[in-house]
Design an enzyme around this catalytic site. Structure first.
Site, short mmCIF file in Angstrom:
data_model
loop_
_atom_site.label_atom_id
_atom_site.label_comp_id
_atom_site.label_asym_id
_atom_site.label_seq_id
_atom_site.Cartn_x
_atom_site.Cartn_y
_atom_site.Cartn_z
N CYS A 215 -56.31 4.54 -67.03
CA CYS A 215 -54.88 4.84 -66.85
C CYS A 215 -54.00 4.11 -67.86
O CYS A 215 -52.85 4.48 -68.06
CB CYS A 215 -54.45 4.50 -65.44
SG CYS A 215 -55.46 5.34 -64.23
N HIS B 46 -46.96 4.46 -64.89
CA HIS B 46 -48.16 5.26 -64.59
C HIS B 46 -48.02 5.88 -63.21
O HIS B 46 -47.55 5.23 -62.27
CB HIS B 46 -49.40 4.38 -64.67
CG HIS B 46 -50.65 5.07 -64.22
ND1 HIS B 46 -51.04 6.28 -64.74
CD2 HIS B 46 -51.57 4.75 -63.27
CE1 HIS B 46 -52.14 6.68 -64.13
NE2 HIS B 46 -52.48 5.77 -63.24
N ASN C 122 -52.22 12.12 -60.32
CA ASN C 122 -52.61 11.10 -61.30
C ASN C 122 -53.51 11.74 -62.36
O ASN C 122 -54.66 12.06 -62.08
CB ASN C 122 -53.34 9.98 -60.56
CG ASN C 122 -53.76 8.84 -61.47
OD1 ASN C 122 -53.66 8.93 -62.69
ND2 ASN C 122 -54.25 7.77 -60.86
O1 UT7 Z 1 -54.73 5.17 -61.38
C1 UT7 Z 1 -55.84 4.33 -61.27
C2 UT7 Z 1 -55.58 3.24 -60.32
N1 UT7 Z 1 -55.57 3.74 -58.98
C3 UT7 Z 1 -54.60 3.42 -58.15
O2 UT7 Z 1 -53.66 2.76 -58.54
C4 UT7 Z 1 -54.75 3.89 -56.74
C5 UT7 Z 1 -54.48 2.75 -55.80
N2 UT7 Z 1 -54.72 3.07 -54.40
C6 UT7 Z 1 -53.98 3.95 -53.70
O3 UT7 Z 1 -53.11 4.61 -54.23
C7 UT7 Z 1 -54.22 4.03 -52.22
O4 UT7 Z 1 -55.05 2.97 -51.84
C8 UT7 Z 1 -54.86 5.37 -51.74
C9 UT7 Z 1 -53.82 6.48 -51.87
C10 UT7 Z 1 -56.09 5.67 -52.55
C11 UT7 Z 1 -55.21 5.24 -50.26
O5 UT7 Z 1 -54.07 4.88 -49.51
P1 UT7 Z 1 -54.13 3.63 -48.52
O6 UT7 Z 1 -52.81 3.57 -47.87
O7 UT7 Z 1 -54.57 2.43 -49.29
O8 UT7 Z 1 -55.19 4.10 -47.46
P2 UT7 Z 1 -56.55 3.38 -47.03
O9 UT7 Z 1 -57.62 3.63 -48.01
O10 UT7 Z 1 -56.28 1.96 -46.62
O11 UT7 Z 1 -56.85 4.19 -45.71
C12 UT7 Z 1 -55.96 4.20 -44.57
C13 UT7 Z 1 -56.46 5.20 -43.56
C14 UT7 Z 1 -57.95 5.11 -43.28
O12 UT7 Z 1 -58.15 5.45 -41.92
P3 UT7 Z 1 -58.36 4.30 -40.82
O13 UT7 Z 1 -59.56 3.52 -41.28
O14 UT7 Z 1 -57.09 3.49 -40.85
O15 UT7 Z 1 -58.56 5.08 -39.57
C15 UT7 Z 1 -58.54 6.19 -44.16
O16 UT7 Z 1 -59.78 6.66 -43.65
O17 UT7 Z 1 -56.25 6.53 -44.08
C16 UT7 Z 1 -57.49 7.26 -44.07
N3 UT7 Z 1 -57.51 8.15 -45.21
C17 UT7 Z 1 -57.05 9.41 -45.16
N4 UT7 Z 1 -56.50 10.13 -44.18
C18 UT7 Z 1 -56.10 11.39 -44.46
C19 UT7 Z 1 -57.95 7.90 -46.47
N5 UT7 Z 1 -57.77 8.97 -47.25
C20 UT7 Z 1 -57.21 9.92 -46.48
C21 UT7 Z 1 -56.79 11.25 -46.70
N6 UT7 Z 1 -56.24 11.94 -45.68
N7 UT7 Z 1 -56.91 11.83 -47.91
#
Ligand code: UT7
Length: 331
Positions: A116, A256, A286
């Site tokens: 990125c 980004h 992204n």
């Molecule tokens: O560009 C390269 C660098 N990348 C980044 O900068 C990305 C950085 N990370 C992020 O943007 C975020 O971490 C994500 C968008 C990838 C994920 O969001 P989050 O708020 O960090 O969610 P999480 O991974 O902590 O998951 C929270 C909950 C989980 O459920 P439980 O365990 O709380 O029941 C996940 O299983 O959300 C669930 N979850 C989803 N639910 C519906 C994860 N992905 C999804 C989804 N739809 N697509």
């Protein structure tokens, strides 16, 4: 004699026609529009469809448009730098493929792999060639066909990424409207949290690597999020301080586009209001190395000569950085 500096003298972009909406993703994995929108800010992304079409297809279209807009012929180009983690092939470089596609017979070219942050790494590198006085026209491309390395059964990654490419022209200037400063960092320990494991020399492709889904992006989203928020905000603040920039005299943050929450945190840290923050994540998601040139392309008509732009990125590697530039022309 005034020092030769590098200015962006044109920008163009290309995104494929196919729109993958949150609603369509709902039919593919266990997710929903509300979750995706509130957690990331993304509504839709573009996907390059069609057999045998790689990143060079999008990069070539972006560069063709750039040549037209800047009244440049392909044989005038000295150097093409292509930032991508989804090159058409491991080798030759996608920059070479693009050069051949447009007929840039006098140019040399190479790819930069910095995920990125690839575009800002390329911008800094390209500007140094111009500043040397030896190169007059350098094209820096940022583009990725992320759909080629995404597992569309993994809801943690497939909702984020999209395909697209953008390109800028760099030329010498003696004006102050130029690329002024850059700060770049990387930390290889980040590989644990964001990587594509197989397909390189460590784990070449085997039936097993394919069966184990090791040719796709793995991301520990929450950990990457924490590093991204801290490092992107810190480095943007650092470049402001080093250049005596206050929130009032920054005209645009060009961040980004990984997650709207990371963008908001960076803008807050810089003291910027929403109107000064470039954003198109809702339409493209992204696109990795593509996000920053695509933003400049989208906002080009609103930019004025002398505007202060702070570019900032964080991504796989980890890699991160910031570039401060003064925009060089009125659209
Ligand atoms: O560009 C390269 C660098 N990348 C980044 O900068 C990305 C950085 N990370 C992020 O943007 C975020 O971490 C994500 C968008 C990838 C994920 O969001 P989050 O708020 O960090 O969610 P999480 O991974 O902590 O998951 C929270 C909950 C989980 O459920 P439980 O365990 O709380 O029941 C996940 O299983 O959300 C669930 N979850 C989803 N639910 C519906 C994860 N992905 C999804 C989804 N739809 N697509």
């Amino acid at each position: 004699m005034a020092q030769t500096k590098a200015a962006i003298t044109g920008v163009h972009g290309y995104v494929p026609d196919y729109v993958l909406t949150n609603q369509e993703l709902e039919t593919m994995v266990d997710t929903n529009d509300e979750w995706i929108t509130s957690r990331t800010g993304i509504k839709e992304r573009r996907i390059l469809k069609g057999e045998g079409k790689g990143t060079s297809v999008m990069a070539t279209e972006a560069v063709k448009g750039l040549l037209e807009k800047t009244n440049t012929t392909a044989d005038e180009i000295d150097l093409i730098i292509c930032a991508t983690i989804t090159p058409d092939m491991t080798f030759p470089a996608t920059a070479n493929v693009v050069a051949a596609n447009i007929g840039a017979t006098n140019a040399f070219g190479y790819d930069i792999s910095a995920a990125c942050s690839g575009f800002i790494y390329g911008l800094t590198t390209g500007s140094k060639f111009i500043e040397s006085g030896l190169y007059k026209k350098v094209i820096v491309i940022g583009g990725d066909k992320m759909s080629s390395i995404i597992d569309y059964t993994d809801r943690a990654t497939c909702i984020i990424f999209g395909d697209g490419a953008g390109a800028v022209m760099l030329e010498p200037t003696e004006s102050d409207n130029c690329i002024v400063d850059s700060i770049h960092r990387s930390d290889g320990k980040g590989a644990e949290f964001l990587r594509m494991k197989a397909g390189g020399s460590q784990y070449p492709a085997t039936h097993e690597t394919v069966d184990n889904r090791e040719h796709v992006v793995y991301q520990d989203g929450a950990t990457v999020f924490k590093f991204a928020v801290t490092n992107m905000a810190d480095i943007a603040a650092q470049i402001m301080e080093r250049n005596d920039l206050s929130a009032e005299n920054v005209d645009w943050l060009v961040p980004h586009q990984a997650n709207k929450r990371i963008i908001d945190a960076t803008a807050n840290r810089m003291g910027l209001t929403e109107e000064k923050v470039m954003m198109n994540i809702e339409r493209y998601g992204n696109t990795t190395a593509g996000t920053l040139p695509l933003l400049l392309w989208d906002y080009e008509s609103r930019l004025k000569a002398g505007d202060n732009l702070v570019l900032a990125a964080f991504g796989g590697g980890f890699t991160w950085g910031s570039v401060y530039l003064k925009w060089a022309y009125n659209a």
